[in-house]
Each structure stands twice: as structure tokens, then as C-alpha cells.
Design an enzyme around this catalytic site. Structure first.
Site, mmCIF file in Angstrom:
data_model
loop_
_atom_site.group_PDB
_atom_site.id
_atom_site.type_symbol
_atom_site.label_atom_id
_atom_site.label_comp_id
_atom_site.label_asym_id
_atom_site.label_seq_id
_atom_site.Cartn_x
_atom_site.Cartn_y
_atom_site.Cartn_z
ATOM 1 N N GLY A 173 0.843 -1.197 0.000
ATOM 2 C CA GLY A 173 0.000 0.000 0.000
ATOM 3 C C GLY A 173 0.879 1.247 0.000
ATOM 4 O O GLY A 173 1.897 1.278 0.673
ATOM 5 N N THR A 202 5.212 2.293 5.656
ATOM 6 C CA THR A 202 3.797 1.977 5.881
ATOM 7 C C THR A 202 3.194 3.003 6.838
ATOM 8 O O THR A 202 3.847 3.397 7.819
ATOM 9 C CB THR A 202 3.507 0.569 6.441
ATOM 10 O OG1 THR A 202 2.151 0.532 6.908
ATOM 11 C CG2 THR A 202 4.381 0.145 7.602
ATOM 12 N N ASP A 210 0.967 2.208 8.743
ATOM 13 C CA ASP A 210 0.560 1.434 9.923
ATOM 14 C C ASP A 210 1.636 1.410 11.027
ATOM 15 O O ASP A 210 1.337 1.069 12.165
ATOM 16 C CB ASP A 210 0.255 -0.016 9.531
ATOM 17 C CG ASP A 210 -0.809 -0.119 8.458
ATOM 18 O OD1 ASP A 210 -1.621 0.810 8.340
ATOM 19 O OD2 ASP A 210 -0.822 -1.131 7.725
ATOM 20 N N MET A 257 -7.156 3.692 9.942
ATOM 21 C CA MET A 257 -6.520 2.472 9.426
ATOM 22 C C MET A 257 -5.483 1.929 10.398
ATOM 23 O O MET A 257 -5.328 2.448 11.503
ATOM 24 C CB MET A 257 -5.895 2.766 8.063
ATOM 25 C CG MET A 257 -6.887 2.790 6.919
ATOM 26 S SD MET A 257 -6.025 2.985 5.342
ATOM 27 C CE MET A 257 -7.329 2.447 4.223
ATOM 28 N N ARG A 270 -4.492 -1.826 10.058
ATOM 29 C CA ARG A 270 -4.520 -3.298 10.048
ATOM 30 C C ARG A 270 -4.591 -3.823 11.488
ATOM 31 O O ARG A 270 -5.413 -3.381 12.260
ATOM 32 C CB ARG A 270 -3.291 -3.864 9.331
ATOM 33 C CG ARG A 270 -3.409 -3.894 7.847
ATOM 34 C CD ARG A 270 -2.432 -4.860 7.229
ATOM 35 N NE ARG A 270 -1.065 -4.580 7.605
ATOM 36 C CZ ARG A 270 -0.023 -5.276 7.204
ATOM 37 N NH1 ARG A 270 -0.182 -6.304 6.405
ATOM 38 N NH2 ARG A 270 1.196 -4.970 7.587
ATOM 39 N N ILE A 276 -7.692 8.685 2.753
ATOM 40 C CA ILE A 276 -7.060 10.010 2.865
ATOM 41 C C ILE A 276 -5.817 9.930 3.763
ATOM 42 O O ILE A 276 -4.922 10.760 3.657
ATOM 43 C CB ILE A 276 -8.019 11.134 3.354
ATOM 44 C CG1 ILE A 276 -8.422 10.961 4.802
ATOM 45 C CG2 ILE A 276 -9.235 11.292 2.470
ATOM 46 C CD1 ILE A 276 -8.920 12.262 5.400
ATOM 47 N N GLN A 277 -5.763 8.884 4.610
ATOM 48 C CA GLN A 277 -4.582 8.713 5.464
ATOM 49 C C GLN A 277 -3.357 8.280 4.666
ATOM 50 O O GLN A 277 -2.226 8.360 5.147
ATOM 51 C CB GLN A 277 -4.867 7.656 6.550
ATOM 52 C CG GLN A 277 -5.959 8.079 7.508
ATOM 53 C CD GLN A 277 -6.557 6.886 8.245
ATOM 54 O OE1 GLN A 277 -6.183 6.599 9.367
ATOM 55 N NE2 GLN A 277 -7.499 6.187 7.619
ATOM 56 N N ARG A 278 -3.564 7.795 3.463
ATOM 57 C CA ARG A 278 -2.439 7.289 2.656
ATOM 58 C C ARG A 278 -1.881 8.333 1.692
ATOM 59 O O ARG A 278 -0.815 8.133 1.113
ATOM 60 C CB ARG A 278 -2.909 6.065 1.854
ATOM 61 C CG ARG A 278 -3.242 4.851 2.706
ATOM 62 C CD ARG A 278 -2.342 3.693 2.388
ATOM 63 N NE ARG A 278 -2.506 3.217 1.052
ATOM 64 C CZ ARG A 278 -3.130 2.093 0.720
ATOM 65 N NH1 ARG A 278 -3.666 1.342 1.652
ATOM 66 N NH2 ARG A 278 -3.195 1.711 -0.521
#
Ligand code: F6P
Length: 364
Positions: free
Chosen positions: A14, A141, A143, A185, A187, A289-291
Site C-alpha cells: 500500500g 507503511t 501502519d 486504518m 490493520r 485520505i490517510q495514505r
């Protein structure tokens, strides 16, 4: 003198803010410091399977530091060892296409690969390390869940984006005396929820690492209503789950090596909180939008350091390393340390105690 004359660079998994900053730093360091040639591989390992590449010059990476996304494209479904060969009728067969990749590596005269990605991308890189390809990993990432590094680039920007969004939601929550659920987000790791929840002063933070009790969440919402604070902010990680329950799955993609896409816990608890407390409750899913967007300065600096160190580590004769941040120092660890593993929030993490100390509830 190193034998390395030409390197390949790819971005897998991602996307996240800062990928272009790493591509820029890798390319400039390789060309300026070491006189290497750089080949960009498109769409992660898929470009290696399908032989889609582009030469990268100093001019190609000029002006991309501040841009979100990746000029090379990315893909989070392609593991060459377990490649989903999709037929025209939609059926698919899992096949091993590592030999195609090896042929393309040889065809382009690539002496080493810089692999920018998360745990899945590092697991793919490990396959090529085992076949004798020198791979240097750069941890990305939103995350922040890569094992072996304290932090990944992309995380700080995602937290800033989520925090700003929750701040805005805070305003409207107060005006309407509502409970507002915001799903972020991450995961299986609660890093984004923990940091954005803390930074925004969320009243309740729900993490995958701490299964929550709905009654406890509702007690906080009711207490706030009854003591004059008519609104509540609940920051919920997409991987959070109730005690004894399960994560909410948004989609299963059997052609992907990581087939589960989480999402939907926000909507579920929104309905439950409103039904139980009678407090009007709304749900917002921050999603992709976080990415996107321009990386915050912290991510630009980190990405540039990581890119430069990747080239320096490679050319100083240290193969198959993952560039990592420990404390405030950029260093490196064995690449396999990060392959296929996830770093979740430990239950003794100091930020949990800090959050509790300022009255935040984890719904437990
Ligand atoms: O790993 C980054 C991430 O955005 C996760 O937070 C999220 O669960 C997942 O990717 C979504 O994946 P996809 O882009 O395949 O929908």
C-alpha cells in the site's frame, strides 16, 4: 571498489506519503555519491514479473520530494512466489514466477535491488535474497507495524492527517452534543489510533491489541453526557474488536497474499452506542485520505535519511539489510527480521499509561 554498477528500485504494498522522497534520495545518492545507474521498476514486484521498468536520472526525481504517492506505482497483490494468474473468466491459479523476475533482473543488468515496502514486500524480497539477489529494504507503511524499526516513514503524515480530521470532528461533535466515532486504518496494529487519539484528545481509543467492552464505552459516553460534556469522541482502529468477538472484515481478496481487508467496526459500534445510550452518534471512516498527501517534514527527513542510508549500506558491502531507525539513529538490521511479521502495540507501551493518566478510556 564495489561490483555494483546498476541498481533497481521498486515500491511495493500500500502506498504512503514519503515514497517519492525515498526514490529521490536513493536515485540522487546512487548517482551523485557513487556514479551508479538506477532502474525504476513499476508497480512493485509486478513490474519485475511483467518486465516494466524505467531508467531514473537526477532530472526524473527532481521536484518529487513533496509529492504523495509514488512515481513508480505500487501493487499490494503480487508475490512472485505465489502469483495469482487470473484467467479471462475470473478464475485464477497460484503459480511461481520467480524465474521470470530473475530473467528480468539479469536482462537489465541489475546488481542489487532497493525494495521500499512493508512486511509483505520484505517477504517477497526474501525470496530473491535466497536466490542470491542483493536486496536492501526500506521500511514504509502508514501502519508503523514493521518489526525491526522503531518507526516507518508515512506514519507521521497519516497521524497528522487523522489528527486534523478528528479536530474538525471535535468541533461539530461539540455543536451537536453527539458521540462521534472515527475509524482509522492500521490493520492489526493500533499505532495510528493510539497516536491520533492521543494527539486529538479523543475520549475513547479502541485498539486491536485491547479488545473492548461495549458497556465500558457506553459508560464513558453516558458519564460525559451526565456531567456536562455533551459530546464524546471515539477513535477506533479498523482492527479493533469487542472482547470475545472478532475483527470486522470489509473484503476478502483471494488473489492477494494478504487477502483480508479490515473495516466496518466504526459503523457497527456507532449503531450500538446510539441504541444503548440514546446519545445521537455518527460515524466517519477516514480511509484512504490517510495514505495520500504531501509528507509532513518529519517523514520527508526520515525518507531522505532512509534512502541515502540504503545506498550507503549497499555500497559499503553490507548485503541484504533493512534500513531501520533505533532511537534517533538510522542503522540497519537483517532484512529477514521484517519479512512477513507485524509489530503491534505492546500492552506495556508508555503511551497507554499516558493516555490513561489524562483520562482516556480504552473501553476495557
Ligand atoms: O497497510 C496500509 C493499509 O492502508 C492498511 O492500514 C489498510 O488496512 C490496508 O492498507 C488497506 O489495503 P488496500 O489498499 O488493499 O485496500
Amino acid at each position: 571498489m564495489s561490483d555494483i554498477k546498476r541498481i533497481g528500485v521498486l515500491t511495493g504494498g500500500g502506498d504512503c506519503p514519503g515514497l517519492n522522497a525515498v526514490i529521490r534520495a536513493v536515485t540522487k545518492s546512487a548517482i551523485v555519491d557513487y556514479g551508479l545507474e538506477v532502474i525504476g521498476i513499476n508497480d512493485g514486484f509486478l513490474g519485475l514479473v511483467e518486465d516494466r521498468t524505467q531508467p531514473l536520472t537526477d532530472a526524473d526525481v527532481s521536484g518529487i520530494l513533496t509529492r504523495g504517492g509514488t512515481i513508480l506505482g505500487s501493487n499490494n497483490k503480487c508475490n512472485p512466489k505465489k502469483f495469482a494468474d487470473v484467467k479471462p473468466d475470473g478464475s485464477f491459479e497460484i503459480i511461481d514466477v520467480t524465474d521470470r523476475c530473475m530473467n528480468n533482473i539479469k536482462k537489465h543488468g541489475i546488481d542489487a535491488l532497493v525494495v521500499i515496502g512493508g512486511d509483505g514486500t520484505m517477504a517477497c524480497a526474501k525470496t530473491f535474497v535466497d536466490l542470491g539477489v542483493n536486496c536492501i529494504g526500506v521500511p514504509k507503511t502508514i501502519d508503523n507495524d514493521l518489526v525491526g524499526t522503531d518507526v516507518t516513514f508515512g506514519f507521521a503524515t497519516a497521524v497528522a492527517t487523522a489528527t486534523e480530521a478528528i479536530d474538525r470532528i471535535h468541533d461539530t461533535a461539540a455543536s451537536h452534543h453527539r458521540a462521534m466515532v472515527v475509524e482509522v486504518m492500521g490493520r492489526n496494529a493500533g499505532w495510528i489510533a493510539l497516536h491520533a487519539g492521543l494527539a486529538s484528545g479523543s475520549d475513547i481509543i479502541l485498539l486491536p491489541e485491547m479488545p473492548f467492552e461495549l458497556d465500558k464505552v457506553c459508560q464513558v459516553v453516558e458519564h460525559r453526557r451526565d456531567t456536562g460534556k455533551g459530546f464524546s469522541i471515539i477513535c477506533v482502529s479498523e482492527g479493533a474488536m469487542p472482547k470475545g468477538g472478532a475483527q470486522v472484515v470489509r473484503e476478502v481478496d483471494p488473489t492477494s497474499p494478504d487477502p483480508i481487508r479490515l473495516g466496518g467496526i466504526g459503523r457497527l459500534i456507532t449503531e450500538q452506542i446510539e441504541a444503548k445510550t440514546g446519545v445521537e452518534t455518527r460515524n466517519t471512516v477516514l480511509g484512504y485520505i490517510q495514505r495520500g498527501g504531501t509528507p509532513v517534514p518529519e517523514d520527508r527527513v526520515l525518507a531522505t535519511q532512509f534512502g541515502h542510508h540504503a545506498i550507503h549500506t549497499l555500497l559499503s558491502g553490507q548485503p541484504n539489510r533493512l534500513i531501520v531507525m533505533h532511537g534517533r539513529a538510522v542503522t540497519h538490521a537483517p532484512l529477514e527480521a521484517a519479512a512477513g511479521k507485524q509489530r503491534t502495540v505492546p500492552l506495556d507501551h508508555p503511551l497507554l499509561a499516558t493516555a490513561l493518566a489524562v483520562g482516556t478510556s480504552f473501553g476495557v
